[in-house]
Design a protein around this motif. Structure first.
Motif, short mmCIF file in Angstrom:
data_model
loop_
_atom_site.label_atom_id
_atom_site.label_comp_id
_atom_site.label_asym_id
_atom_site.label_seq_id
_atom_site.Cartn_x
_atom_site.Cartn_y
_atom_site.Cartn_z
N GLU A 119 -35.06 -49.92 -50.16
CA GLU A 119 -36.27 -49.86 -50.98
C GLU A 119 -36.52 -51.18 -51.69
OE1 GLU A 119 -36.28 -45.07 -52.11
OE2 GLU A 119 -35.71 -46.53 -53.64
N GLY B 30 -42.73 -45.75 -45.75
CA GLY B 30 -43.29 -44.48 -45.30
C GLY B 30 -42.24 -43.60 -44.64
N VAL B 31 -41.36 -44.23 -43.86
CA VAL B 31 -40.28 -43.47 -43.22
C VAL B 31 -39.35 -42.88 -44.29
CG1 VAL B 31 -38.23 -43.69 -41.73
CG2 VAL B 31 -40.39 -44.78 -41.07
N LEU C 205 -40.20 -42.11 -47.27
CA LEU C 205 -40.96 -41.06 -47.94
C LEU C 205 -41.06 -39.79 -47.10
CD1 LEU C 205 -43.64 -43.27 -49.64
CD2 LEU C 205 -42.02 -41.75 -50.80
N ILE C 206 -41.07 -39.93 -45.80
CA ILE C 206 -41.05 -38.73 -44.95
C ILE C 206 -39.75 -37.97 -45.19
CG2 ILE C 206 -40.87 -37.90 -42.57
CD1 ILE C 206 -42.87 -40.19 -41.84
N SER D 198 -39.92 -36.36 -48.60
CA SER D 198 -40.80 -35.18 -48.59
C SER D 198 -40.11 -33.97 -47.99
CB SER D 198 -42.09 -35.48 -47.80
OG SER D 198 -42.80 -36.52 -48.41
N THR E 188 -42.71 -32.79 -53.84
CA THR E 188 -43.20 -32.92 -52.46
C THR E 188 -44.59 -33.52 -52.46
OG1 THR E 188 -41.87 -31.02 -51.78
CG2 THR E 188 -43.65 -31.70 -50.30
N THR F 22 -44.39 -37.28 -53.29
CA THR F 22 -43.92 -38.12 -52.19
C THR F 22 -44.95 -38.21 -51.07
OG1 THR F 22 -42.66 -36.27 -51.25
CG2 THR F 22 -41.45 -37.82 -52.64
N VAL F 23 -45.66 -37.14 -50.82
CA VAL F 23 -46.73 -37.19 -49.81
C VAL F 23 -47.85 -38.13 -50.27
CG1 VAL F 23 -48.53 -35.83 -48.65
CG2 VAL F 23 -46.18 -34.96 -48.76
N LEU G 164 -46.70 -41.52 -49.68
CA LEU G 164 -46.76 -41.76 -48.23
C LEU G 164 -48.16 -42.16 -47.80
CD1 LEU G 164 -45.53 -41.66 -45.38
CD2 LEU G 164 -45.94 -39.20 -45.39
N CYS H 154 -48.71 -45.73 -48.79
CA CYS H 154 -48.04 -46.62 -47.83
C CYS H 154 -48.84 -46.75 -46.53
CB CYS H 154 -46.64 -46.11 -47.50
SG CYS H 154 -45.43 -46.39 -48.80
N ALA H 155 -49.37 -45.63 -46.06
CA ALA H 155 -50.17 -45.66 -44.84
C ALA H 155 -51.43 -46.49 -45.04
CB ALA H 155 -50.53 -44.23 -44.42
#
Length: 123
Positions: free
Chosen positions: A54, A82-83, A85-86, A89, A101, A104-105, A108, A111-112
């Motif tokens: 991180e 993002g990975v 965070l997946i 999540s 959840t 974190t989404v 994510l 990040c996307a």
């Protein structure tokens, strides 16, 4: 668009700086007490590795784009976060923590957005 991307990059950098520093210095019990409950299912050596990743990703989010050197590293850092965070999540969902959840989404999605925006600017 560039201003929005920089703002979101800054938000992510702050979040992951604090998260990475906490995970790299605090005990398991203190992390869980501070709200980092998603680490519960994972061994501490893995949590420490994620913490270092991180912190490296924070540098990757900001430094390449700011310096104009190896700019492709910025969207790749966003993808890497993002990975992470997946996984976070999934962990929070398995612990039945809807607020964590959702948070974190949301991160994510940020990040996307940063990754997509920076990849688009490279093209």
């Amino acid at each position: 668009m560039n201003t929005i991307t920089w703002i979101l990059t800054g938000v992510l950098a702050v979040i992951f700086t604090f998260s990475g520093l906490a995970k790299s210095t605090m005990s398991r019990d203190r992390l869980i007490a501070s709200g980092q409950t998603g680490i519960a299912p994972f061994p501490m050596p893995l949590v420490r590795v994620v913490a270092v990743l991180e912190l490296v990703a924070v540098v990757g989010l900001v430094a390449p784009w700011l310096s104009g050197t190896a700019r492709v590293l910025t969207p790749l850092a966003a993808v890497g976060l993002g990975v992470v965070l997946i996984g976070a999540s999934v962990s929070h969902a398995s612990l039945r923590e809807p607020k964590a959840t959702a948070a974190t989404v949301t991160f994510l999605v940020l990040c996307a957005f940063v990754a997509g925006s920076r990849f688009a600017a490279l093209a």
